[in-house]
Enzyme design. Sequence first.
Site, short mmCIF file in Angstrom:
data_model
loop_
_atom_site.label_atom_id
_atom_site.label_comp_id
_atom_site.label_asym_id
_atom_site.label_seq_id
_atom_site.Cartn_x
_atom_site.Cartn_y
_atom_site.Cartn_z
N HIS A 284 2.78 3.78 2.32
CA HIS A 284 3.58 4.36 1.23
C HIS A 284 2.71 4.40 -0.03
CE1 HIS A 284 7.46 5.34 -0.69
NE2 HIS A 284 7.05 4.62 -1.71
N ASP B 105 2.60 5.51 -3.92
CA ASP B 105 3.44 5.81 -5.08
C ASP B 105 2.63 6.47 -6.18
OD1 ASP B 105 6.06 4.65 -4.46
OD2 ASP B 105 4.98 2.75 -4.38
N HIS C 230 4.98 9.28 -2.16
CA HIS C 230 6.21 9.27 -2.97
C HIS C 230 5.84 9.74 -4.38
CE1 HIS C 230 9.57 6.56 -4.90
NE2 HIS C 230 9.80 7.84 -5.07
N MET D 219 6.55 10.40 -7.97
CA MET D 219 7.45 10.13 -9.10
C MET D 219 6.87 10.88 -10.29
SD MET D 219 8.16 6.14 -8.28
CE MET D 219 6.77 6.06 -7.16
N MET E 263 16.50 5.39 -3.36
CA MET E 263 15.83 4.32 -4.11
C MET E 263 16.78 3.12 -4.24
SD MET E 263 12.72 5.17 -4.83
CE MET E 263 12.38 3.72 -5.83
N ASP F 40 13.58 2.10 -0.62
CA ASP F 40 12.36 1.74 -1.35
C ASP F 40 12.72 0.92 -2.58
OD1 ASP F 40 9.87 1.67 -2.55
OD2 ASP F 40 9.80 3.82 -3.01
C1 DX5 Z 1 8.82 1.73 -7.11
C2 DX5 Z 1 8.04 2.24 -5.94
C3 DX5 Z 1 8.05 1.35 -4.75
C4 DX5 Z 1 7.41 -0.01 -4.95
C5 DX5 Z 1 8.16 -0.95 -4.06
O1 DX5 Z 1 8.96 2.74 -8.04
O2 DX5 Z 1 8.56 3.49 -5.51
O3 DX5 Z 1 7.48 1.99 -3.62
O4 DX5 Z 1 6.05 -0.06 -4.61
O5 DX5 Z 1 7.68 -2.22 -4.30
P1 DX5 Z 1 8.48 -3.53 -3.91
O6 DX5 Z 1 8.62 -3.52 -2.40
O7 DX5 Z 1 7.62 -4.60 -4.44
O8 DX5 Z 1 9.83 -3.46 -4.59
ZN ZN Z 2 7.89 4.32 -3.58
#
Ligand code: DX5
Ligand code: ZN
Length: 217
Positions: free
Chosen positions: A32, A34, A65, A67, A136, A174
Amino acid sequence: MNILSTSILAADFKNLGQQIVDVDSAGAQYLHIDVMDGMFVPSISFGMPVIESIRSATDMVFDVHLMIMDPIRYVEEFAKIGSDIITFHQEAADDPQAVIDKIHGLGKKAGIAIKPKTPVSVLLPYLDKVEMILVMTVEPGFGGQKLIPETIDKVREVRKMLDDKNLTTDIQVDGGINDANVMAIIEVGANVIVAGSAVFKGNAKENATKFLKTMGN
Ligand code: DX5
Ligand code: ZN
């Protein structure tokens, strides 16, 4: 079988290549990734050069992912550098269907994501148009947060919406997922589990192995 998507946001970047090999050898199926733009979310993470350079470290599925605002601008570039699944936020796109079409036109799988406060009803037009829905479970932007309990009901609702249409679309969750809460979220219908801190804080290989076992794999 459920899928573990390990989020490198929590990785030790000075050893990123090795960290990826560790989760790969433990059996995690997806990586994954981000991407944050400092606009859609307050933070900035990393972008194309990092993804391009880690592509040769593993054959894992690159689960990207986005954002970022107006994601259609960058779909082509993310496809080119080796993304397998490209997930964008419904809230960030003027025309989500156009983004989905662009991703599919490049031969990649499309995912649509919603933030914790976005109603699941916004997903209705896209249920049969995407390969994955990302619900989310924290506000996007940072790793290491606590799962927001109300989001568990949203996962249940999305799975029901899909079942009602006889769809088997993947549901990804996530944020804040750990050994202790992963089964509760699988039980309500999630099947692609993102884990960042729970895997990369400490021994990534051991943590991923244990996490997969907890998930019933
Ligand atoms: C948050 C990200 C996540 C994050 C999750 O905005 O989209 O993918 O890395 O991390 P953990 O598992 O530590 O909550
Ligand atoms: Zn993510």
